[in-house]
Write a protein that holds these residues in place. Structure first.
Motif, PDB file in Angstrom:
ATOM      1  N   GLU A   1      -7.129 -14.666  -4.803  1.00 20.68           N
ATOM      2  CA  GLU A   1      -8.287 -15.386  -5.341  1.00 20.68           C
ATOM      3  C   GLU A   1      -7.935 -15.968  -6.695  1.00 20.68           C
ATOM      4  OE1 GLU A   1     -11.065 -16.079  -3.831  1.00 20.68           O
ATOM      5  OE2 GLU A   1     -10.357 -15.040  -2.044  1.00 20.68           O
ATOM      6  N   ARG A   2      -8.152 -17.237  -6.843  1.00 30.18           N
ATOM      7  CA  ARG A   2      -7.704 -17.964  -8.036  1.00 30.18           C
ATOM      8  C   ARG A   2      -8.415 -17.465  -9.283  1.00 30.18           C
ATOM      9  NH1 ARG A   2      -4.786 -22.228  -9.138  1.00 30.18           N
ATOM     10  NH2 ARG A   2      -5.210 -23.471 -10.992  1.00 30.18           N
ATOM     11  N   GLY A   3      -7.622 -17.168 -10.308  1.00 30.85           N
ATOM     12  CA  GLY A   3      -8.178 -16.822 -11.601  1.00 30.85           C
ATOM     13  C   GLY A   3      -8.804 -15.447 -11.665  1.00 30.85           C
ATOM     14  N   GLY A   4      -8.719 -14.654 -10.612  1.00 26.26           N
ATOM     15  CA  GLY A   4      -9.375 -13.361 -10.613  1.00 26.26           C
ATOM     16  C   GLY A   4      -8.576 -12.302 -11.357  1.00 26.26           C
ATOM     17  N   LEU A   5      -9.275 -11.259 -11.769  1.00 23.19           N
ATOM     18  CA  LEU A   5      -8.614 -10.102 -12.332  1.00 23.19           C
ATOM     19  C   LEU A   5      -8.142  -9.210 -11.195  1.00 23.19           C
ATOM     20  CD1 LEU A   5     -11.068  -9.241 -15.249  1.00 23.19           C
ATOM     21  CD2 LEU A   5      -9.001 -10.636 -15.320  1.00 23.19           C
ATOM     22  N   ALA A   6      -7.213  -8.339 -11.495  1.00 23.57           N
ATOM     23  CA  ALA A   6      -6.662  -7.466 -10.467  1.00 23.57           C
ATOM     24  C   ALA A   6      -7.615  -6.311 -10.179  1.00 23.57           C
ATOM     25  CB  ALA A   6      -5.308  -6.917 -10.918  1.00 23.57           C
ATOM     26  N   ARG A   7      -7.750  -5.971  -8.908  1.00 18.11           N
ATOM     27  CA  ARG A   7      -8.592  -4.845  -8.510  1.00 18.11           C
ATOM     28  C   ARG A   7      -7.790  -3.557  -8.644  1.00 18.11           C
ATOM     29  NH1 ARG A   7     -12.891  -4.161  -3.921  1.00 18.11           N
ATOM     30  NH2 ARG A   7     -12.800  -1.932  -3.509  1.00 18.11           N
ATOM     31  N   ASP A   8      -8.367  -2.588  -9.327  1.00 21.71           N
ATOM     32  CA  ASP A   8      -7.687  -1.326  -9.589  1.00 21.71           C
ATOM     33  C   ASP A   8      -8.593  -0.192  -9.134  1.00 21.71           C
ATOM     34  OD1 ASP A   8      -5.756   0.436 -10.620  1.00 21.71           O
ATOM     35  OD2 ASP A   8      -6.869   0.631 -12.498  1.00 21.71           O
ATOM     36  N   ASP A   9      -8.185   0.567  -8.131  1.00 26.51           N
ATOM     37  CA  ASP A   9      -8.990   1.666  -7.618  1.00 26.51           C
ATOM     38  C   ASP A   9      -8.986   2.826  -8.607  1.00 26.51           C
ATOM     39  OD1 ASP A   9      -9.700   0.467  -5.137  1.00 26.51           O
ATOM     40  OD2 ASP A   9      -7.659   0.848  -4.440  1.00 26.51           O
TER      41      ASP A   9
ATOM     42  N   ARG B   1      11.081   6.050  -9.388  1.00 24.23           N
ATOM     43  CA  ARG B   1      11.344   4.838 -10.161  1.00 24.23           C
ATOM     44  C   ARG B   1      10.431   3.680  -9.753  1.00 24.23           C
ATOM     45  NH1 ARG B   1      15.849   7.832  -9.567  1.00 24.23           N
ATOM     46  NH2 ARG B   1      17.501   7.745 -11.127  1.00 24.23           N
ATOM     47  N   ALA B   2       9.709   3.833  -8.643  1.00 25.83           N
ATOM     48  CA  ALA B   2       8.927   2.729  -8.083  1.00 25.83           C
ATOM     49  C   ALA B   2       7.508   2.714  -8.635  1.00 25.83           C
ATOM     50  CB  ALA B   2       8.896   2.846  -6.558  1.00 25.83           C
ATOM     51  N   ASP B   3       6.829   1.583  -8.432  1.00 25.85           N
ATOM     52  CA  ASP B   3       5.444   1.440  -8.872  1.00 25.85           C
ATOM     53  C   ASP B   3       4.457   1.932  -7.817  1.00 25.85           C
ATOM     54  OD1 ASP B   3       3.481   0.199 -10.826  1.00 25.85           O
ATOM     55  OD2 ASP B   3       2.945  -0.883  -9.014  1.00 25.85           O
ATOM     56  N   TRP B   4       4.905   1.987  -6.556  1.00 27.92           N
ATOM     57  CA  TRP B   4       4.010   2.404  -5.480  1.00 27.92           C
ATOM     58  C   TRP B   4       4.063   3.921  -5.292  1.00 27.92           C
ATOM     59  CZ3 TRP B   4       7.902   4.422  -2.735  1.00 27.92           C
ATOM     60  CH2 TRP B   4       9.120   3.741  -2.686  1.00 27.92           C
ATOM     61  N   SER B   5       3.193   4.432  -4.420  1.00 24.90           N
ATOM     62  CA  SER B   5       3.111   5.880  -4.203  1.00 24.90           C
ATOM     63  C   SER B   5       3.495   6.239  -2.769  1.00 24.90           C
ATOM     64  CB  SER B   5       1.693   6.389  -4.498  1.00 24.90           C
ATOM     65  OG  SER B   5       0.739   5.709  -3.690  1.00 24.90           O
TER      66      SER B   5
ATOM     67  N   THR C   1       0.859  -1.182   0.000  1.00 25.35           N
ATOM     68  CA  THR C   1       0.000   0.000   0.000  1.00 25.35           C
ATOM     69  C   THR C   1       0.898   1.236   0.000  1.00 25.35           C
ATOM     70  OG1 THR C   1      -0.096   0.044   2.422  1.00 25.35           O
ATOM     71  CG2 THR C   1      -1.791  -1.256   1.268  1.00 25.35           C
ATOM     72  N   PRO C   2       0.340   2.451  -0.218  1.00 25.01           N
ATOM     73  CA  PRO C   2       1.179   3.652  -0.219  1.00 25.01           C
ATOM     74  C   PRO C   2       2.052   3.729   1.033  1.00 25.01           C
ATOM     75  CG  PRO C   2      -1.003   4.187  -1.003  1.00 25.01           C
ATOM     76  CD  PRO C   2      -1.067   2.763  -0.556  1.00 25.01           C
ATOM     77  N   LEU C   3       3.305   4.127   0.835  1.00 21.89           N
ATOM     78  CA  LEU C   3       4.284   4.152   1.920  1.00 21.89           C
ATOM     79  C   LEU C   3       4.351   5.543   2.534  1.00 21.89           C
ATOM     80  CD1 LEU C   3       7.028   2.084   0.109  1.00 21.89           C
ATOM     81  CD2 LEU C   3       5.780   1.368   2.136  1.00 21.89           C
ATOM     82  N   SER C   4       4.139   5.596   3.839  1.00 22.78           N
ATOM     83  CA  SER C   4       4.216   6.875   4.552  1.00 22.78           C
ATOM     84  C   SER C   4       5.676   7.276   4.733  1.00 22.78           C
ATOM     85  CB  SER C   4       3.531   6.770   5.912  1.00 22.78           C
ATOM     86  OG  SER C   4       2.154   6.522   5.760  1.00 22.78           O
TER      87      SER C   4
ATOM     88  N   GLU D   1      -5.913   9.559  -7.040  1.00 27.97           N
ATOM     89  CA  GLU D   1      -4.977  10.627  -6.727  1.00 27.97           C
ATOM     90  C   GLU D   1      -4.800  11.612  -7.881  1.00 27.97           C
ATOM     91  OE1 GLU D   1      -2.474   6.878  -7.692  1.00 27.97           O
ATOM     92  OE2 GLU D   1      -4.346   7.402  -6.659  1.00 27.97           O
ATOM     93  N   ASP D   2      -5.261  11.238  -9.085  1.00 32.49           N
ATOM     94  CA  ASP D   2      -5.150  12.130 -10.243  1.00 32.49           C
ATOM     95  C   ASP D   2      -6.447  12.880 -10.526  1.00 32.49           C
ATOM     96  OD1 ASP D   2      -2.540  11.270 -10.700  1.00 32.49           O
ATOM     97  OD2 ASP D   2      -3.191   9.614 -11.984  1.00 32.49           O
ATOM     98  N   ALA D   3      -7.505  12.605  -9.757  1.00 30.49           N
ATOM     99  CA  ALA D   3      -8.833  13.123 -10.091  1.00 30.49           C
ATOM    100  C   ALA D   3      -8.876  14.646 -10.130  1.00 30.49           C
ATOM    101  CB  ALA D   3      -9.865  12.584  -9.095  1.00 30.49           C
ATOM    102  N   ASP D   4      -8.268  15.321  -9.159  1.00 31.17           N
ATOM    103  CA  ASP D   4      -8.304  16.790  -9.148  1.00 31.17           C
ATOM    104  C   ASP D   4      -7.658  17.365 -10.401  1.00 31.17           C
ATOM    105  OD1 ASP D   4      -9.548  16.699  -6.741  1.00 31.17           O
ATOM    106  OD2 ASP D   4      -7.798  17.249  -5.534  1.00 31.17           O
ATOM    107  N   ARG D   5      -6.498  16.822 -10.765  1.00 27.54           N
ATOM    108  CA  ARG D   5      -5.775  17.347 -11.927  1.00 27.54           C
ATOM    109  C   ARG D   5      -6.542  17.077 -13.221  1.00 27.54           C
ATOM    110  NH1 ARG D   5      -1.526  15.104 -10.767  1.00 27.54           N
ATOM    111  NH2 ARG D   5      -1.550  13.246 -12.090  1.00 27.54           N
ATOM    112  N   VAL D   6      -7.114  15.869 -13.359  1.00 24.66           N
ATOM    113  CA  VAL D   6      -7.854  15.539 -14.573  1.00 24.66           C
ATOM    114  C   VAL D   6      -9.121  16.381 -14.679  1.00 24.66           C
ATOM    115  CG1 VAL D   6      -9.095  13.697 -15.777  1.00 24.66           C
ATOM    116  CG2 VAL D   6      -6.916  13.199 -14.660  1.00 24.66           C
ATOM    117  N   ALA D   7      -9.821  16.574 -13.551  1.00 25.22           N
ATOM    118  CA  ALA D   7     -11.036  17.395 -13.574  1.00 25.22           C
ATOM    119  C   ALA D   7     -10.716  18.828 -14.000  1.00 25.22           C
ATOM    120  CB  ALA D   7     -11.700  17.382 -12.202  1.00 25.22           C
ATOM    121  N   ARG D   8      -9.624  19.379 -13.480  1.00 19.98           N
ATOM    122  CA  ARG D   8      -9.221  20.737 -13.866  1.00 19.98           C
ATOM    123  C   ARG D   8      -8.930  20.819 -15.359  1.00 19.98           C
ATOM    124  NH1 ARG D   8      -7.139  25.517 -11.579  1.00 19.98           N
ATOM    125  NH2 ARG D   8      -6.705  26.910 -13.355  1.00 19.98           N
TER     126      ARG D   8
END
Length: 462
Positions: free
Chosen positions: A281-289, A216-220, A187-190, A343-350
């Motif tokens: 969970e076997r065979g499941g798709l990845a959950r993406d928020d 360079r990392a995939d996490w936030s 999860t996001p690293l504090s 986390e990109d919603a504000d920028r995209v909405a603007r």
């Protein structure tokens, strides 16, 4: 799919990762090659942080003071890696305190990147573990060289090049290997907050090397929740190499879990890194928020609508749909729907409002989507006799167990090749996809044959 999931709400350091992995079932005996190669000894002890039973990992340096603990005064030359194991006793009115004992952080010689690589190359460890350790140190080295404007080979590691820091990195790689997971997520690293003393002076948290690694990392990253250094360069580099970023812990059938304790002790927050090991969970798709943004337009020019895919993608949009709609007073218009990360919603909405002149952008009720694991493979097609081979990217979609359920050649590349060769584009698509499907079928047959041979051998041994 066997998964290790980290909860990063209190950051991560090398010793915390060691403690969490050991507490989650990794065998500390796997660390013997590091103890054979360096004058260090790993110690794991049961402790607690705010009522949470956890494991404290320490790396002791076996120098002239072997077996003793070392007290680093505040004027010690601290480098970028302010590990959670800085255990000064602040018993007066600070909002947090430390354990009194110290591990051996920064002990042993300080090395350049090239010297660290030489040490790792000389260890008696599996080649896969060596590859992981070298990749982690490359992340650290690139971050340091970028911060200081030096070349990678000559970059000087301060504390992260010392014996104990090498033991943290290689030790973590050995414990990851022992747990043998197919996937690692966090999860996001504090990062914490406030300021920290390091070898170049006083700097705000997170220190520059951590920011470079996060790029360079995939996490936030996220700031807080306390004023202390929660995420160290060593911890960040290890997880940058191993872990994918997720917004929350994934759905797992939990097999084991554990908590790695940090040195800081806070009055209201357990300073621990949690590791959860289990089967996805076997065979499941990845959950993406995701966030879903939308707005109604009744006066947008066609040129503006046609350009939204590109301009909104530049702001962080993952997908843009434009649907015809009937507006008030029966006027024709359009409904624009945009999928993006929360986390990109504000920028995209603007950007959406700026590009279209919309006076309002609303966020819909969707909170996540289910997505396939996607990868690309490039195939070469000779579309005319004696002609130049054309490279066609092919997208392969699979579920969480790696089962492929769709193979699709990229249309734009196929269209260019078809136009140059004078053949129908659907022929290019068909041939490119057939090559990939044939290769995948061959791999599947080999896997089935190998599994059958293994079962047959097991039957004979019985």
């Amino acid at each position: 799919m066997r998964t290790i999931a980290f909860d990063g709400r209190m950051g991560a350091a090398g010793d915390m990762i060691l403690g969490a992995l050991a507490a989650a079932g990794a065998d500390p005996d796997a660390l013997a090659p590091v103890e054979d190669a360096l004058p260090v000894r790993y110690e794991f002890e049961a402790t607690e942080r705010n009522g949470i039973a956890s494991t404290r990992a320490r790396v002791r340096h076996l120098g002239s003071d072997a077996g003793s603990t070392r007290d680093h005064s505040h004027d010690h030359d601290h480098s970028h890696d302010h590990d959670h194991s800085h255990d000064h006793d602040h018993s007066h009115d600070h909002d947090h305190s430390h354990d009194h004992e110290h591990n051996a952080e920064g002990h042993g010689p300080q090395r350049t990147y090239a010297e660290v690589i030489e040490v790792v190359e000389g260890m008696d460890i599996a080649e896969s573990v060596r590859t992981d350790a070298l990749a982690t140190f490359e992340i650290l080295g690139e971050a340091e060289s970028s911060v200081h404007g030096t070349d990678l080979e000559g970059t000087h590691f301060h504390e992260v090049g010392a014996d104990d820091a090498i033991a943290d990195v290689v030790g973590a790689c050995l414990l990851f290997d022992d747990l043998d997971a197919d996937r690692v997520v966090t999860t996001p690293l504090s990062t914490g907050g406030g300021e920290v003393d390091f070898s170049h002076g006083v700097y705000p948290v997170p220190v520059p090397a951590v920011v470079e690694i996060a790029e360079r990392a995939d996490w936030s990253l996220r700031g807080g929740p306390v004023d202390a250094e929660l995420l160290t360069p060593t911890g960040a580099a290890i997880l940058a190499h191993y872990a994918e970023g997720v917004e929350r812990l994934p759905s797992l059938r939990v097999a084991a879990s554990g908590y790695g304790a940090g040195g800081w002790t806070f009055p209201d927050r357990p300073n621990v890194l949690r590791a959860v090991v289990g089967e996805a969970e076997r065979g499941g798709l990845a959950r993406d928020d995701v966030a879903v943004l939308e707005t109604n337009l009744d006066d947008a020019a066609p040129e503006v609508l046609g350009g939204l895919q590109g301009t909104l993608a530049d702001a962080g949009a993952r997908d843009v749909s434009i649907l015809p709609a009937t507006m008030k007073k029966s006027r024709p218009g359009h409904l624009v729907k945009v999928i993006c990360k929360p986390e990109d919603a504000d920028r995209v909405a603007r950007r959406l409002a700026e590009e279209t002149g919309s006076l309002g952008v609303r966020e819909g009720g969707a909170s996540h989507r289910w997505i396939a694991d996607r990868r690309f493979e490039t195939v070469e097609l000779a579309l005319e006799k004696g002609g130049t081979a054309h490279e066609i990217p092919v997208k392969i979609a699979s579920d969480g167990d790696g089962e492929v359920y769709d193979v699709s050649a990229e249309y734009d590349d196929a269209a260019v090749a078809a136009r140059e060769a004078g053949v129908p584009v659907r022929e290019v698509l068909r041939r490119a996809e057939a090559i990939v499907r044939e290769r995948l079928d061959g791999e599947r047959r080999e896997d089935d044959a190998s599994a059958a041979a293994t079962r047959s051998g097991d039957d004979r041994s019985e």
